[in-house]
Write an enzyme that holds these catalytic residues in place. Structure first.
Site, PDB file in Angstrom:
ATOM      1  N   GLY A   1       0.778  -1.227   0.000  1.00  0.00           N
ATOM      2  CA  GLY A   1       0.000   0.000   0.000  1.00  0.00           C
ATOM      3  C   GLY A   1       0.810   1.277   0.000  1.00  0.00           C
ATOM      4  N   SER A   2       2.115   1.182   0.184  1.00  0.00           N
ATOM      5  CA  SER A   2       2.941   2.386   0.199  1.00  0.00           C
ATOM      6  C   SER A   2       3.066   2.967  -1.204  1.00  0.00           C
ATOM      7  CB  SER A   2       4.331   2.079   0.764  1.00  0.00           C
ATOM      8  OG  SER A   2       4.983   1.105  -0.023  1.00  0.00           O
TER       9      SER A   2
END
Length: 400
Positions: free
Chosen positions: A65-66
């Protein structure tokens, strides 16, 4: 009934007005570029409102998700263009192609006699940037898929180089490809904080003349920052540089030791920044690093830093102190420090001393001199100079 719709033109005008109100886009050239280049064309999956909001638009994420790539916050884009001081006819290198939007702005600033090259390690990113640049009439931008650390020797030398990714180190290619008297703007990370630093090239060194707080997706391949937790539940983390002698294992359980709290009598309002304290510390004390705290640690009073995700801390062996804040009255807060461990109170007092000095001139910034090799006659032993050793470069930081 008349329906009023937000067109790209009206939204773009509002975006630039907001940027100007924040104190950026200080030259007519930068303002005109922002008013002309259609940001929404570079983030087609975003709504028009998001395309012109003062937010980063994430365009690629990792599996966790980064963010891997994005269109940066417009105020930050404008701030860095102000720092870069582009002139018509300049040859410019951008490290970090992103969506291509910044390259389009640079092309507008350099005019028909200039040349813009943008480099990114990710072929998916460069393909997207190429498409958006072509679609907006910026076919002359040279887009290269390559490790940004290698830069682009084929179009060097450059009058200006700008990084639109966060850098922990300055690769040797910068000295090889930035022209003498050229200018570099880079989101540079040291001692846990990131600043957009504007450097002027002078012989074999880069000398800073502007620093602004920022945050960027980190450059791939630079692993000089270390991290570790200091409590059994992993709620409190430290971030420090490879040249610092910080050992988180020595600090395990230190937060369970009694708190030593020192207050400075220095007050700040809700809109008054105090990040300059951290910046000053990087030029004054080699023990400074970043502390980050999960909200569960705050709720249990285990660790209560001024800003949970990023506050400066001083670490010495099995002791530490971190920046703290408390409410005094409506709209007024007092700055101080909390210490733990055998030297915790001394470290807290040291932090408060720096808060008080900062309060005397809140705008003062250190001078940073960057080089590929240790400058002759300067070994970092001067108490007024901090030597920050990177892998491929060295920084000398001092307060003026």
């Amino acid at each position: 009934m008349t329906t009023i719709t937000n067109t790209p033109e009206t939204l773009r005008a509002a975006m630039v007005d907001q940027i100007k109100a924040a104190g950026h886009a200080t030259t007519p050239a930068v303002e005109q570029a922002l008013r002309t280049v259609p940001r929404h064309a570079f983030v087609p999956e975003a709504t028009l409102e998001d395309a012109y909001a003062d937010i980063a638009v994430i365009t690629k994420r990792a599996t966790d998700g980064s963010a891997l790539s994005c269109a940066s916050v417009p105020t930050i884009v404008a701030m860095m263009l102000d720092q870069l001081q582009v002139q018509p006819g300049h040859r410019i290198l951008e490290i970090g192609a992103g969506t291509g939007y910044n390259a389009a702005l640079l092309t507008h600033l350099t005019g028909p006699t200039g040349k813009v090259t943008t480099v990114d390690i990710d072929p998916e990113v460069t393909d997207g940037a190429r498409r958006a640049l072509d679609a907006t009439g910026n076919q002359q931008v040279h887009v290269i898929t390559r490790d940004g650390a290698l830069a682009a020797p084929e179009n060097a030398p450059y009058d200006r180089i700008i990084f639109t990714v966060g850098a922990w180190d300055l690769p040797p290619a910068l000295w090889e490809q930035l022209a003498l008297n050229g200018r570099l703007v880079v989101p540079l990370r040291w001692r846990g904080q990131t600043r957009s630093v504007a450097f002027n090239r002078s012989d074999d060194a880069l000398v800073s003349d502007s620093m602004q707080l920022c945050g960027f997706v980190p450059m791939i391949g630079q692993e000089g920052e270390r991290t570790g937790t200091i409590d059994p539940n992993g709620l409190v983390s430290l971030y420090w540089d490879a040249d610092q002698t910080i050992d988180p294992s020595q600090l395990t359980g230190v937060l369970d030791q009694p708190k030593e709290t020192v207050w400075s009598d220095v007050l700040v309002g809700p809109q008054e920044p105090f990040d300059g304290i951290w910046l000053r510390l990087t030029a004054q004390d080699n023990r400074v690093c970043r502390l980050a705290t999960d909200h569960a640690a705050i709720d249990t009073d285990l660790c209560t830093p001024a800003i949970p995700s990023r506050s400066p801390a001083l670490v010495e062996d099995a002791s530490l102190a971190y920046l703290a804040i408390r409410k005094i009255a409506a709209g007024r807060h007092e700055l101080g420090a909390v210490g733990h461990g055998p030297h915790g109170k001394d470290l807290a007092r040291r932090l408060c001393d720096e808060i008080e000095v900062w309060n005397q001139d809140r705008e003062a910034q250190p001078l940073v001199r960057a080089s590929c090799a240790r400058p002759a006659g300067e070994n970092g032993q001067d108490l007024n100079v901090q030597l920050i050793e990177k892998t491929e470069s060295r920084l000398l930081a001092r307060m003026p």
